[in-house]
Design an enzyme around this catalytic site. Structure first.
Site, PDB file in Angstrom:
ATOM      1  N   PRO A   1       7.942   3.415 -21.734  1.00 33.35           N
ATOM      2  CA  PRO A   1       8.412   4.024 -20.083  1.00 33.35           C
ATOM      3  C   PRO A   1       8.118   3.031 -19.094  1.00 33.35           C
ATOM      4  CG  PRO A   1       6.226   4.579 -21.231  1.00 33.35           C
ATOM      5  CD  PRO A   1       6.836   3.752 -22.252  1.00 33.35           C
TER       6      PRO A   1
ATOM      7  N   TYR B   1       1.599  -1.174 -10.447  1.00 36.62           N
ATOM      8  CA  TYR B   1       1.510  -1.439 -11.702  1.00 36.62           C
ATOM      9  C   TYR B   1       0.648  -2.609 -11.763  1.00 36.62           C
ATOM     10  CZ  TYR B   1       6.113   0.853 -12.901  1.00 36.62           C
ATOM     11  OH  TYR B   1       7.187   1.724 -12.759  1.00 36.62           O
TER      12      TYR B   1
HETATM   13  C1  PHB Z   1       5.869   8.411 -14.151  1.00 35.25           C
HETATM   14  O1  PHB Z   1       5.660   8.938 -12.717  1.00 35.25           O
HETATM   15  O2  PHB Z   1       5.676   9.255 -14.705  1.00 35.25           O
HETATM   16  C2  PHB Z   1       6.249   7.155 -14.441  1.00 35.25           C
HETATM   17  C3  PHB Z   1       6.657   6.286 -13.303  1.00 35.25           C
HETATM   18  C4  PHB Z   1       6.778   4.884 -13.510  1.00 35.25           C
HETATM   19  C5  PHB Z   1       7.054   4.594 -14.837  1.00 35.25           C
HETATM   20  C6  PHB Z   1       6.768   5.337 -15.963  1.00 35.25           C
HETATM   21  C7  PHB Z   1       6.299   6.657 -15.757  1.00 35.25           C
HETATM   22  O3  PHB Z   1       7.349   3.390 -14.987  1.00 35.25           O
END
Ligand code: PHB
Ligand code: APR
Length: 395
Positions: free
Chosen positions: A298, A205
């Site tokens: 997400p 991230y």
């Molecule tokens: C994903 O792999 O699609 C994914 C992973 C982590 C997240 C959101 C999406 O926080």
């Protein structure tokens, strides 16, 4: 209204929430019928997030859905958090004893479809004009047009609204009896799927002055990426070259010898970001679960995990209601589920606002300070780890 179908629980929506609910109910001898507007192929192949938290994995294993997950899932100890010139690993296992699994939610959906189909579950795909009736009575009904164009009525003891963010269920709760809580964000995610081995062992991230980026993965040969983009962005605005350039910059290609491997892009999708909760999650004999009741941005991958947690509470409540006429768990379902919903709503909002770049230089300093604290302090890191790996069901 004469019904041509009768069941104990009519489930609207064959997403993860609806299918898992039918699976758990069947394990306790409760019959259900599932209605779904889309085709089975569509439902089984739509691209979704890829992280399962510990309690989701525990539940899937305990109800016989863990076999392929065991073989193909990839257990991760934690995540990387980074900002320019700094990358830090947060080790969930050391901090909380819990971990997460990389196993596409698309795979969970396929496992659910396989299990329910093998068990002879009645699922009506490609239905239209789904309408709910008599939800304040003890014999609610749902009318729909089936794939052959026939108008049908299913009478049940309970309706489970598992129909996601655009389904009709949540609107059936009268306005005077419900409240909608919402936060819209001034940016979107641009999701990219590529046929390339991940350039990292665990998810990254990344905070960056150009905007947030996430490096995720689906398998040893497929990577998933996200870029923060302004609302209104269209996939066609971004060539493959521009995407790889932005990912390389934001993810820190070249820093401390780290390299991002590029390859053909197989999918590009823009995803809006929204936090939404509708309370309560029950009205009469209608119970809401999953995206029908709440949506999280997400960042933190809580969508499916939260749907699973709802259903883990809802299934035993419906079993007691239908089999024993005991409504105690049904009566507490909404309040109990909403405690976790709000925890995850806060966590998803917090991750989102900590990592996405805005216009305000003051906010930027706060974000960087927060990132330093979360990565340098055991207390800060443990808070993130506990929420990301997921609190136990019933928390
Ligand atoms: C994903 O792999 O699609 C994914 C992973 C982590 C997240 C959101 C999406 O926080
Ligand atoms: N009649 C029948 N089905 C409907 C109707 C309707 N009128 N309207 C919507 N549906 C179906 C949708 O087509 C969809 O397949 O309901 C289903 C809802 O499924 P999801 O959107 O997957 O929602 P949910 O099951 O709550 O899943 C929660 O899982 O994969 C994640 O990111 C996803 O956050 C989401 C989470």
């Amino acid at each position: 209204m004469t019904a041509d179908l009768r069941t104990q629980v009519v489930i609207i929506g064959a997403g993860p929430a609806g299918m898992l609910l039918s699976h758990l109910l069947a394990a306790d001898g409760v019959e259900s019928i599932v209605l779904e507007t889309r085709s089975q192929d569509y439902v089984a192949s739509r691209i979704r997030a890829g992280i399962l938290e510990q309690s989701t994995v525990d539940l899937l294993r305990s109800c016989g859905l863990g076999e392929r997950l065991e073989r193909e899932g990839d257990r991760h100890r934690g995540i990387y958090l980074q900002w320019p010139h700094e990358r830090h690993h947060i080790d969930f296992v050391d901090l909380t004893g819990r971990s997460v699994w990389v196993y596409g939610q698309t795979e969970v959906q396929k496992d659910l479809i396989d299990a329910r189909t093998a068990a002879g579950q009645q699922i009506h795909y490609e239905v239209a004009e789904t309408n709910l009736h008599d939800i304040e009575s003890v014999h609610p009904a749902v009318t729909f047009t089936d794939v052959d164009g026939r108008r049908r009525t299913v009478r049940a003891d309970v309706v489970a609204g598992c129909d996601g963010s655009f389904g009709p269920s949540r609107d059936q709760v009268p306005q005077h009896a419900s409240h909608r809580w919402e936060r819209v964000y001034p940016y979107s995610w641009f999701g990219i799927l590529a046929d390339v081995a991940p350039s990292t062992d665990e998810l990254i991230y990344a905070w960056h002055g150009d905007g947030f980026a996430l490096h995720s993965m689906r398998s040893a040969t497929v990577s998933r990426f996200y870029l923060q983009v302004p609302n209104g962005t269209e996939s066609k605005d971004w060539s493959d070259e521009r995407i790889w350039e932005a990912l390389a910059t934001r993810l820190g290609h070249g820093q401390d010898g780290w390299e991002l491997t590029t390859a053909p892009i197989t999918d590009k999708t823009v995803l809006p970001m929204r936090s939404f909760v509708q309370t309560p999650m029950r009205h009469g004999r209608l119970f809401l679960a999953g995206d029908a009741a709440h949506i999280v941005p997400p960042t933190g991958a809580k969508g499916l995990n939260l749907a699973v947690a709802d259903v883990a509470l809802l299934a035993p409540a419906l079993v007691d209601l239908v089999h024993k006429d005991d409504d105690r768990l049904a009566d507490s379902y909404s309040d109990t589920a909403l405690r976790r919903v709000w925890r995850c709503t806060h966590f998803s909002w917090w991750m989102t606002t900590m990592l996405h770049h805005g216009q305000d230089p003051f906010d930027e300093q706060l974000q960087l300070s927060q990132l330093r604290w979360v990565t340098a302090s055991k207390a800060g890191a443990t808070g993130l780890a506990e929420n990301y790996a997921g609190l136990p069901i019933g928390f």
